[in-house]
Motif scaffolding. Structure first.
Motif, PDB file in Angstrom:
ATOM      1  N   LYS A 199      14.795  32.502  -0.114  1.00  0.00           N
ATOM      2  CA  LYS A 199      13.784  31.941  -1.007  1.00  0.00           C
ATOM      3  C   LYS A 199      13.903  32.400  -2.455  1.00  0.00           C
ATOM      4  O   LYS A 199      13.349  31.749  -3.351  1.00  0.00           O
ATOM      5  CB  LYS A 199      12.380  32.309  -0.502  1.00  0.00           C
ATOM      6  N   ALA A 200      14.608  33.514  -2.703  1.00  0.00           N
ATOM      7  CA  ALA A 200      14.588  34.060  -4.066  1.00  0.00           C
ATOM      8  C   ALA A 200      15.782  34.982  -4.296  1.00  0.00           C
ATOM      9  O   ALA A 200      16.410  35.477  -3.353  1.00  0.00           O
ATOM     10  CB  ALA A 200      13.285  34.819  -4.325  1.00  0.00           C
ATOM     11  N   TRP A 225      14.800  52.852 -19.355  1.00  0.00           N
ATOM     12  CA  TRP A 225      13.888  51.788 -18.934  1.00  0.00           C
ATOM     13  C   TRP A 225      14.521  50.980 -17.797  1.00  0.00           C
ATOM     14  O   TRP A 225      15.745  50.926 -17.653  1.00  0.00           O
ATOM     15  CB  TRP A 225      13.475  50.892 -20.096  1.00  0.00           C
ATOM     16  N   ASN A 226      13.648  50.400 -16.974  1.00  0.00           N
ATOM     17  CA  ASN A 226      14.070  49.661 -15.790  1.00  0.00           C
ATOM     18  C   ASN A 226      13.469  48.262 -15.823  1.00  0.00           C
ATOM     19  O   ASN A 226      12.349  48.068 -16.312  1.00  0.00           O
ATOM     20  CB  ASN A 226      13.621  50.369 -14.508  1.00  0.00           C
ATOM     21  N   ALA A 227      14.205  47.294 -15.307  1.00  0.00           N
ATOM     22  CA  ALA A 227      13.725  45.914 -15.238  1.00  0.00           C
ATOM     23  C   ALA A 227      13.863  45.402 -13.813  1.00  0.00           C
ATOM     24  O   ALA A 227      14.848  45.698 -13.125  1.00  0.00           O
ATOM     25  CB  ALA A 227      14.519  45.027 -16.191  1.00  0.00           C
ATOM     26  N   GLU A 228      12.868  44.636 -13.399  1.00  0.00           N
ATOM     27  CA  GLU A 228      12.850  44.041 -12.070  1.00  0.00           C
ATOM     28  C   GLU A 228      12.542  42.559 -12.230  1.00  0.00           C
ATOM     29  O   GLU A 228      11.543  42.184 -12.857  1.00  0.00           O
ATOM     30  CB  GLU A 228      11.788  44.743 -11.211  1.00  0.00           C
ATOM     31  N   ILE A 229      13.403  41.706 -11.688  1.00  0.00           N
ATOM     32  CA  ILE A 229      13.297  40.251 -11.872  1.00  0.00           C
ATOM     33  C   ILE A 229      13.259  39.577 -10.504  1.00  0.00           C
ATOM     34  O   ILE A 229      14.001  39.955  -9.582  1.00  0.00           O
ATOM     35  CB  ILE A 229      14.497  39.725 -12.677  1.00  0.00           C
ATOM     36  N   ARG A 230      12.415  38.552 -10.404  1.00  0.00           N
ATOM     37  CA  ARG A 230      12.402  37.694  -9.212  1.00  0.00           C
ATOM     38  C   ARG A 230      12.528  36.245  -9.662  1.00  0.00           C
ATOM     39  O   ARG A 230      11.693  35.747 -10.431  1.00  0.00           O
ATOM     40  CB  ARG A 230      11.113  37.866  -8.412  1.00  0.00           C
ATOM     41  N   LEU A 231      13.580  35.569  -9.206  1.00  0.00           N
ATOM     42  CA  LEU A 231      13.819  34.165  -9.525  1.00  0.00           C
ATOM     43  C   LEU A 231      13.692  33.335  -8.253  1.00  0.00           C
ATOM     44  O   LEU A 231      14.577  33.386  -7.380  1.00  0.00           O
ATOM     45  CB  LEU A 231      15.213  33.980 -10.134  1.00  0.00           C
ATOM     46  N   PRO A 232      12.611  32.555  -8.091  1.00  0.00           N
ATOM     47  CA  PRO A 232      12.494  31.689  -6.909  1.00  0.00           C
ATOM     48  C   PRO A 232      13.609  30.652  -6.874  1.00  0.00           C
ATOM     49  O   PRO A 232      13.991  30.101  -7.904  1.00  0.00           O
ATOM     50  CB  PRO A 232      11.125  31.025  -7.103  1.00  0.00           C
ATOM     51  N   ILE A 233      14.137  30.386  -5.704  1.00  0.00           N
ATOM     52  CA  ILE A 233      15.242  29.454  -5.587  1.00  0.00           C
ATOM     53  C   ILE A 233      14.803  28.039  -5.953  1.00  0.00           C
ATOM     54  O   ILE A 233      15.621  27.206  -6.372  1.00  0.00           O
ATOM     55  CB  ILE A 233      15.847  29.517  -4.163  1.00  0.00           C
ATOM     56  N   GLN A 234      13.508  27.758  -5.848  1.00  0.00           N
ATOM     57  CA  GLN A 234      12.998  26.441  -6.230  1.00  0.00           C
ATOM     58  C   GLN A 234      13.027  26.220  -7.738  1.00  0.00           C
ATOM     59  O   GLN A 234      12.861  25.093  -8.198  1.00  0.00           O
ATOM     60  CB  GLN A 234      11.564  26.256  -5.723  1.00  0.00           C
ATOM     61  N   SER A 235      13.233  27.289  -8.513  1.00  0.00           N
ATOM     62  CA  SER A 235      13.183  27.170  -9.971  1.00  0.00           C
ATOM     63  C   SER A 235      14.492  26.685 -10.577  1.00  0.00           C
ATOM     64  O   SER A 235      14.551  26.429 -11.781  1.00  0.00           O
ATOM     65  CB  SER A 235      12.799  28.519 -10.596  1.00  0.00           C
ATOM     66  N   ILE A 236      15.551  26.585  -9.772  1.00  0.00           N
ATOM     67  CA  ILE A 236      16.855  26.197 -10.304  1.00  0.00           C
ATOM     68  C   ILE A 236      17.514  25.198  -9.363  1.00  0.00           C
ATOM     69  O   ILE A 236      17.103  25.016  -8.213  1.00  0.00           O
ATOM     70  CB  ILE A 236      17.789  27.419 -10.488  1.00  0.00           C
ATOM     71  N   TYR A 237      18.564  24.546  -9.870  1.00  0.00           N
ATOM     72  CA  TYR A 237      19.432  23.744  -9.025  1.00  0.00           C
ATOM     73  C   TYR A 237      20.582  24.628  -8.539  1.00  0.00           C
ATOM     74  O   TYR A 237      20.970  25.588  -9.210  1.00  0.00           O
ATOM     75  CB  TYR A 237      20.031  22.566  -9.799  1.00  0.00           C
ATOM     76  N   PHE A 238      21.173  24.258  -7.388  1.00  0.00           N
ATOM     77  CA  PHE A 238      22.321  25.000  -6.896  1.00  0.00           C
ATOM     78  C   PHE A 238      23.125  24.103  -5.958  1.00  0.00           C
ATOM     79  O   PHE A 238      22.612  23.117  -5.413  1.00  0.00           O
ATOM     80  CB  PHE A 238      21.882  26.275  -6.163  1.00  0.00           C
ATOM     81  N   LYS A 239      24.384  24.439  -5.806  1.00  0.00           N
ATOM     82  CA  LYS A 239      25.257  23.681  -4.922  1.00  0.00           C
ATOM     83  C   LYS A 239      25.131  24.219  -3.507  1.00  0.00           C
ATOM     84  O   LYS A 239      25.350  25.403  -3.249  1.00  0.00           O
ATOM     85  CB  LYS A 239      26.709  23.775  -5.391  1.00  0.00           C
ATOM     86  N   LYS A 240      24.785  23.331  -2.598  1.00  0.00           N
ATOM     87  CA  LYS A 240      24.566  23.730  -1.214  1.00  0.00           C
ATOM     88  C   LYS A 240      25.871  24.212  -0.582  1.00  0.00           C
ATOM     89  O   LYS A 240      26.938  23.654  -0.809  1.00  0.00           O
ATOM     90  CB  LYS A 240      24.013  22.551  -0.423  1.00  0.00           C
ATOM     91  N   GLY A 241      25.748  25.274   0.199  1.00  0.00           N
ATOM     92  CA  GLY A 241      26.895  25.762   0.945  1.00  0.00           C
ATOM     93  C   GLY A 241      27.675  26.867   0.266  1.00  0.00           C
ATOM     94  O   GLY A 241      28.517  27.510   0.906  1.00  0.00           O
TER      95      GLY A 241
END
Length: 724
Positions: free
Chosen positions: A84-85, A172-188
């Motif tokens: 999912k992310a 300093w530290n950074a933590e990122i969460r990118l939902p998979i629904q927010s981008i396009y991607f090639k299946k597989g």
């Protein structure tokens, strides 16, 4: 001349370039993504057990101040991927955390001159597209699309993601969460293109994991590393529904009544597979869009203002057309033609868009229905407009494509435009250099267009760190006027040659010098010259401190065939003019709390003189407050009359957190004599929901010591995105 008349025969030469570019391709570094067993709380503290069990990457090298040097501080990167992310954790070690440069908290602000990290991902592994996420040490988020195959970024694009930071005695530290629904991607795909860059501002230091070469741009995903061990992603139903409720109080004029409106708006999107998205919008509202920054115009050609509306920015990289086109020559599709006429909003009844990628083919389609409206004493009926773009990837980093549009904002009949383009790009010319070359051709028609309605051109560019060489040519027909495009001048041959030599001397104070020469020449279709310019920079030095000084000399020629009014009551008559402009400019490094740029153009101007003074000043007394001032002062002394123009703007930012900001922007110029104020409170109460409170106020100085209200507006907009 043969290439000019037959631009696509020019493409045959690209095969020669392609042969020269073939070389041994270096192995791309890889980072294995970890898996998630527990839960990650996005708080900027990487203390969860899953982070400790995830492979770590720390092999960074500098691109600045030296190429492939050792960084002044370690950087540790971890990535966790679920269905999912994508989670990204970065530890930015710093021996002196108190000296971390961090001012901004605003979403999409310019954090390039602060300590920050920047990530680029290529979910199609095509080397031609990608997404960019960046965050500074104040958790200010920046997102963009890779544009022009990595040479630039479309920073107006936004998506849903989270980022938090923390600062401790180690950095300093950074933590990122990118939902998979927010981008396009090639299946597989089980691996994506991936790269990360860190800026340590006080040292003027930039470090990268992959593509550690000054000749290459960070956004060039063909040179990125690989993120491996990716799972099978699950975007659910792929349905996103974003309703908005907009209430407003509007008053047009001092004596007008205040009108209350309450209107709903709806945007919805459905994924058709992981890499194709269909979007619809109904009763579209752009209340949250920032006002345009005013400009002064001392030419006889229209000004260009960029698109800022979210509906048109989504997937806008696909609609980019023609290497060598642009706002100074031709933009075949300029989305501000839809829903805006003479800078006045036209109601959008509904719109639909589909964009995505299938295999090596990127495509996009857009259709919009606008309502009837009145403008400048004329009435216009409702109209439908649309544009279509297809681009096929070839030669790994190159593409061939077509574009077409129909419809007209003013309802004129028979309007359409079509065109073809080919762009060749390699990042491995003679081993490790950039080379881009392309050609394009367009044809437009409409009932009121009778003569030459075609345009074509080409560009060759060698954009590298030490040498940047380019040649651009465009031919614009006298009646080439696409209804949904932007063409500042018609009936011309446009030629431009650019040369930049940028050595890095081994001097204690100077980091890099830029010796620039840009020659442009414009002549009419019938052969008579219209304009020429020779821009030179004998001094353009970037100092080790981050400051910059520049001096320019620019001979100019203008052949005025029709009188034009350059300022109120001052008209330039028909004649041929030759004059020389000079500039002195200084830029002060943004690592300081007080920074900015000052510029002074002076010298002859037509048959008189002109002084152009520009000042940009930024003051960041704390992370909570920020002030931005801009000013332009034009003082013209001409035989046909004198003029003085002043444009000033002041922006105040109050940054409570990275999710709650108050911004107020005021502008005034002596041409319109209108004082405009745009104030906004933006609260992102969740990654999927936000609230805008907007106040707009415009008053006219009628030169009678009295200010007259032009319009006043208060808008409250609430929106939330439901994802299934």
């Amino acid at each position: 001349m043969f290439l000019v008349k037959r631009p696509f025969l020019f493409l045959g030469l690209l095969l020669v370039f392609h042969a020269l570019a073939q070389s041994q391709v270096s192995e791309r570094p890889s980072l294995q993504a970890g898996s998630l067993a527990g839960e990650i709380i996005i708080d900027g503290v990487l203390n969860e057990e899953d982070w400790q069990n995830t492979p770590v990457m720390d092999s960074f090298l500098t691109t600045e101040p030296v190429e492939r040097g050792m960084p002044s501080a370690p950087t540790l990167v971890r990535v966790i991927a679920t269905e999912k992310a994508i989670f990204i954790g970065v530890e930015c070690k710093d021996p002196d955390p108190d000296r971390i440069v961090r001012f901004s908290k605003l979403r999409d602000t310019d954090i390039s001159n602060e300590d920050h990290i920047k990530v680029v991902i290529d979910p199609f592994l095509d080397g031609q597209s990608g997404y960019i996420l960046a965050v500074n040490a104040n958790a200010a988020r920046y997102d963009a699309l890779v544009s022009n195959r990595g040479e630039s970024e479309n920073e107006d694009w936004d998506t849903i993601w989270e980022a938090r930071v923390s600062i401790d005695e180690n950095g300093w530290n950074a933590e990122i969460r990118l939902p998979i629904q927010s981008i396009y991607f090639k299946k597989g795909l089980t691996e994506w293109g991936f790269n990360i860059e860190r800026r340590i501002q006080r040292n003027q230091e930039t470090i990268r994991w992959a593509n550690v070469e000054r000749d290459q741009f960070f956004g060039q995903t063909s040179r990125a590393g690989l993120l491996t061990n990716l799972p099978v992603f699950n975007y659910g139903w792929g349905l996103s529904v974003r309703p908005s409720l907009v209430s407003s109080l509007n008053k047009e004029g001092a004596d007008a009544a205040t009108i209350f409106k309450l209107e709903p708006s709806l945007d919805a999107s459905q994924r058709i597979g992981p890499n194709v998205l269909a979007t619809v919008t109904v009763n579209t509202d752009f209340a949250e869009t920032e006002v345009d920054t005013r400009q002064t115009n001392l030419t006889r050609f229209p000004l260009f203002f960029p698109e800022k509306r979210a509906f048109f920015l989504e997937g806008s990289d696909i609609f980019e057309f023609g290497f060598g086109t642009g706002s100074n020559t031709v933009l075949p599709f300029f989305s501000r033609r839809i829903g805006l006429v003479d800078n006045e909003q036209v109601p959008i009844i509904a719109g639909a868009k589909i964009n995505g990628r299938v295999g090596n083919t990127a495509f996009g389609g857009l259709g919009v229905r606008t309502d009837a409206f009145d403008s400048a004493g004329s009435s216009y009926d409702a109209t439908t407009m649309g544009v279509m773009r297809v681009r096929q990837n070839v030669f790994k980093e190159s593409s061939v494509g077509l574009i077409a549009s129909v419809g007209d904002p003013l309802g004129r009949d028979g309007s359409f435009m079509s065109g073809l383009d080919f762009t060749y790009q390699t990042t491995r010319f003679k081993g490790n250099k950039n080379l881009i070359a392309g050609a394009w051709a367009l044809y437009a028609d409409r009932e009121d267009l009778m003569n030459d309605r075609s345009a074509f051109g080409f560009k060759v560019d060698y954009p590298n760190d030490k040498w940047d060489l380019s040649l651009t040519y465009s031919r614009i027909g006298e009646d080439f006027d696409p209804s949904l495009g932007f063409v500042p001048r018609q009936g011309v041959h446009y030629s431009r040659l650019g040369t930049v030599y940028a050595p890095r001397p081994n001097w204690p104070l100077v980091r890099q010098m830029f010796y620039e020469v840009f020659a442009s020449y414009v002549k009419s279709i019938n052969g008579e010259w219209q304009s020429y310019s020779l821009f030179t920079a004998p001094v353009n030095w970037r100092l080790e401190s981050g400051d910059r000084i520049e001096m320019n000399v620019r001979p100019v020629g203008e052949n005025i065939t029709e009188p034009f009014e350059i300022a109120d009551g001052v008209t330039i008559p028909v004649d041929k003019y030759h004059f020389i402009r000079y500039r002195l400019e200084a830029q002060f490094a943004a690592k300081r709390r007080l920074n900015g740029q000052v510029s002074w153009w002076f010298g002859s101007f037509y048959d008189g003189t002109l002084d152009e003074l520009e000042l940009e000043l930024n003051w960041n007394p704390s992370s909570l407050m920020g002030f931005e001032f801009s000013g332009v002062r034009n003082i013209g002394r001409l035989p046909w009359g004198d003029f003085d123009q002043t444009l000033v703007g002041m922006r105040v930012r109050f940054n409570v957190t990275s999710d709650l900001q108050l911004n107020a922007y005021g502008q005034y110029d002596t041409d319109s004599r209108i004082l405009g104020v745009n104030a906004r409170i933006h609260w992102i109460f969740s990654p999927q929901g936000d609230i805008f409170l907007v106040y707009n106020h415009n008053t006219l100085d009628d030169i009678t010591d009295r200010w007259t209200l032009q319009n006043e507006q208060i808008v409250l907009k609430v929106r939330y995105t439901f994802r299934l």
